[in-house]
Every structure is written in structure tokens, then in C-alpha cells.
Design a protein around this motif. Sequence first.
Motif, mmCIF file in Angstrom:
data_model
loop_
_atom_site.group_PDB
_atom_site.id
_atom_site.type_symbol
_atom_site.label_atom_id
_atom_site.label_comp_id
_atom_site.label_asym_id
_atom_site.label_seq_id
_atom_site.Cartn_x
_atom_site.Cartn_y
_atom_site.Cartn_z
ATOM 1 N N GLU A 360 0.816 -1.206 0.000
ATOM 2 C CA GLU A 360 0.000 0.000 0.000
ATOM 3 C C GLU A 360 0.857 1.267 0.000
ATOM 4 O O GLU A 360 0.329 2.355 0.168
ATOM 5 N N ALA A 361 2.175 1.110 -0.116
ATOM 6 C CA ALA A 361 3.052 2.263 0.070
ATOM 7 C C ALA A 361 3.152 3.134 -1.183
ATOM 8 O O ALA A 361 3.848 4.151 -1.169
ATOM 9 N N GLY A 362 2.479 2.766 -2.255
ATOM 10 C CA GLY A 362 2.444 3.599 -3.454
ATOM 11 C C GLY A 362 3.834 3.860 -4.013
ATOM 12 O O GLY A 362 4.579 2.916 -4.291
ATOM 13 N N ALA A 363 4.181 5.130 -4.139
ATOM 14 C CA ALA A 363 5.479 5.485 -4.724
ATOM 15 C C ALA A 363 6.640 4.984 -3.872
ATOM 16 O O ALA A 363 7.758 4.851 -4.363
ATOM 17 N N ARG A 364 6.381 4.727 -2.602
ATOM 18 C CA ARG A 364 7.459 4.251 -1.717
ATOM 19 C C ARG A 364 7.619 2.733 -1.756
ATOM 20 O O ARG A 364 8.534 2.180 -1.148
ATOM 21 N N GLN A 365 6.682 2.031 -2.420
ATOM 22 C CA GLN A 365 6.704 0.571 -2.398
ATOM 23 C C GLN A 365 8.025 0.037 -2.972
ATOM 24 O O GLN A 365 8.455 0.483 -4.037
#
Lengths: 392, 181
Positions: A360-365
Motif C-alpha cells: 500500500e506504500a504507493g510510490a514508496r513501495q
Amino acid sequence: MKSNIFVKDKVAIVGAGLTLFRRRLLETPRELAWEASREALSSAGLTLKDIDCIVVGSAPDAFDGIHMKGEYLADGSGGFNKPVVRVFVGGGTGVMVPVVAWWHVASGLCKTVLAVGEEKMSHAYPHPQGVFAYIWDPILERPLGPNLIWIFALEMRRYMHVCNASKEDIALVSVKNKRNALDHPAAQAAAKITVDDVLKSEVLVWPVQLLDISPVSDGAAALVLASESVARRVTDTPVWVEGIGFTLDNTHWYNRDLAYPRYLEYAARMAYKMAGIERPWKEIDVAEPYDPFDYKELHHIEGLMLARRCEAPKLLKEGYFDRSGELPTSPGGGLLGVGNPIAAAGVMKVAELFWQLRYEAGARQVKKPVHKAVANAWGDLMQAGTVVVLST
Amino acid sequence: MKPERVPGRYIREEDLRRLPGVIEYTPTARYSYSAGQALSEFLRGLKDGRILGKLCPSCRRVLVPPRVYCEFCFTPTTEWVEVTGAGRVETAVTSYIGAARERLEKPEIIGVIRLDAPGHAENSFDFAGLFHKLCGVTEDDVKSGRVIGMRVKPRWKPVHERMGSILDIECFEPLQPREVV
């Protein structure tokens, strides 16, 4: 073999929330705790009625400037007419909060726990550094007029010497974490910087310079932990707390070799054993080692046994710990990037792993598939080690 | 992307001053600490220009600074042992800031000294040691690493100025070539 099969209830994290991390926030400590708690509860789809027990973590009372900070924070953390406990092991508090929440649930005492970390460092002025004077031994240390950065600089210098690591090698941690934090919505110290910027920043206590250190921050973070039966009901993707560990070394920090964090290895062994992890360097997919200073991330990577002793600087240079690397560390930006409201910072690290493990971390995934993760925090006079191991 | 919402409102220091109801408060708290059984004796030793440690009869560690118990064995320590004060610099740093983060006019060099402790059961991790200021070494010695491993000894304050405090040692300074302590 896992040794956590003997606990009464398996424990999962089912929700997490954060406030902004900033040098100075308008909100009071209580309001910060409330904002983070509300975010965590709503992300779990629960309300305070569904929560059995409360764990509140906050570091020295002197920062917020309110004694009995646990009691003060309690109602903002949902701790109203419920069992409440306040946890404090210095900088280690942030990860001690989910550790204590774990045993509340694992013991069968509570089915659901709201675990909150809060810190408001901006109250102390002109600089919270002055408040740190009271952590030193009054007889042998305080007469020398120490400031807190001394001991970290002493530790960093020793690590550099024993591991033959240069300032440039270590500055790469700051570069990586501040870059990772650019994608974090709560981040205070996200920046695109170079090794040169770190080396040119204000020298505080050589080898520690301004950009080697995480900032002074206000903020709060919260988690919801639940027993297996509750967790399976409220979410399809619980993140299991597979292992916990915590140890203290002694306060005679100048009687031991500072090049290696013994306190952390012991805590990590405890947590790995519980989680059935025998080769952490192979089995852990993503990590949030505690990084209030850049060298400390490398130190902790070694203490967590994710790299051999003195090997972390070399692996870092190869990109091994990048978000796209083989073992991403501090993919959210860590304390150096997101900020360091002490107790909240550790909880933020565990929250980051929760989002990473749920993709679920989006760009941080992180780029690789993730299944197992570890976070640690560290505190007191270089002595507290707290560890949690998570898995899906 | 999680977290979706991060509540909180950043304010600058000037904004803080303009808010209604901002309270300023300086706590006044005074303490007088006793040094305790072991350290009182240790401080008396410093006044006489001696550095004292305590021996653990069980693990044979020499504990400097002394404690009445050995934390490793959790047994009482027995004999007092005098160490020469000579030792090696374990790590050292240069501080450009003071206790409240103010810039110092003249930087200080601080170090951890691993003391020679005859009879100490040698172990590379734990050692008898003190944390103090270093003199006679330069910022460059710290940077280059020349200071690490350097042989040092205490520089004592003149007898009449000693008060039974850790500051009775002014600092640790390098041994002269071929000097024996």
C-alpha cells in the motif's frame, strides 16, 4: 522452529495512522495523539468501542514539558476508562510500543489494542538539546559539560575506525533516506542532496555534521493490533507480529566497544527465534533499521544481522539497501527523511513496514516482493534495543 | 498511497509568538546528589591523584569506574585496585558545540580511554575505561585517526585545586616517547 506457537493468541497489525512530522506543530501533544489514533482506527475500520486496551509511548517528559505524560496523553489516545500503560525506553520507545501491545494481545488479556507514540520536542527552547543534560550521570559525566551528540560522535568515530568506513560512505545513508522521504506525505526533512552537501553542512561534533542527524520534530503515530480472530474478521490482509525482542545494555557506555551494537544483536536474536528466522540476511525482505544518525542505520543493519560486521557500508555503496535493491532499508525515508519525534518515529517505522507488506506504500513501495520485515529502535545511553519482526 | 491523510498544522516560531495563550516557563529544580558507596571512594582517590577500580572476585574484571556490584556476575565486588591511569584512546571526537548547542569558540576534544588494568580478565568488548577530555592532540589527529590507539595518561590538577571530582583530572594527554607510567 518458531517459538511463538505457545502464545495464547496470534497478533496482527490491522491499522496505522500518522500526523505530519514537523519542527513545530500547532497541535498540543494530546491533539497529536488523537489525530494519529483517529487515523489508525479509521484505517482499520474500527472505533474506540472496539478497543480493549491502550498502550501509549512517549520519551522523556522533559520534551513536552509535562510530567506524567502518559496520563496526560491518555485521553487523546483513547485511554479513557480502559486499561492504559505508558512505555518509555528513551529512543527505543517507538518500537517498544508495539512490543508491549503484542504481549497485551498474545497473553489473551486484550483482543484489540490501540498503540500510540507521541512526541512534542518543540516545546523545549531555544533547543531541546538542553533537556538532554539530565540523562547524564550527575557525578562522573555532567561535570564535563557534555552534549548528547558527543556519545554518538564517539560511537560513529569508533565504527569508522574499526570498519574502515569513510565519512563519504556513511553520508550515503543520509542521501538515500532523505531521497526516499520525498514520497512520504508526512516527511519533514525530505530532500535531494548529495554526499557533498552532507560533508559541507555545519560540523557539530566531528564526525557528526548537521545532515548526518535527523531533525527535531513534533508528531504522533498509532497502530491498531488485534488477535487473530478479530484480525481475520476486520481485514483480508493482516500483518502478523511474528517476533518481538528487547534488551538493555548498561549505562557504562565507556566500558564497552562502541563499534558494534551488542544490545541490538541480543534483542534481534530473541525476535528472530520467536519468528523462526534462522538466516535473517536471506529471509528478511525489507527493513526499517533505526536511523537517527546516518551511521546508526549501518550499525543497526549489522546488529540486526542483515549484513556481516563492517559489511554494511560496502553493500550500501552497491545499492543493496536502495528501494530497488536486494534488501531495501528505510524505504519510507526513516528518521533522517521523515523526521524524529522520538516515540512517534519508531511507531512510524513499524507503520511503514505495515504498508510495505500490504503493498500500500504507493510510490514508496519497494520493487521486490515482500513477505517478512524487521524494524528496530534504540535509545537511552546507547543501551536499549527493541525489535519487531512482521510477516504476511 | 498510505497514509492517505496526515493531519497537523506546521507553524513557524514567529507564528507561535503571535498565538493567544502561549505560556513561557522555566522550571527551577535543585538537586544535591550523593556519590554513593563506590564513587565516593573513587573521588577521594582522585583527590590523592589515584584512579581506583574494584575487582570482581568471580569474573576477575577490574571495574573502572568502580561499582559495589559486578553487573555481569551480580555479586559484590571485593578488593580495591589502583590502576596507573595510563591507557589507550578507544575513540575520540572534536566538539564544536556546547551543552545547549551553542557554538564554542575553541573546539574541545573528547575521548574514551581504555585503561591499563592489571589483572583484568581481558576481553575485547568490555574494558575498564573513562570518558574525558583529551589535550595535546589536534583536530587533525582526530580526523586522521592518529589519536585512536594513542597511549595517554591523566594530567592532574595541582593538589590544592583538587576537590574530589572527575574534574581533578584536567584531561588525558599523550605519553612522551618511551615514557613509562
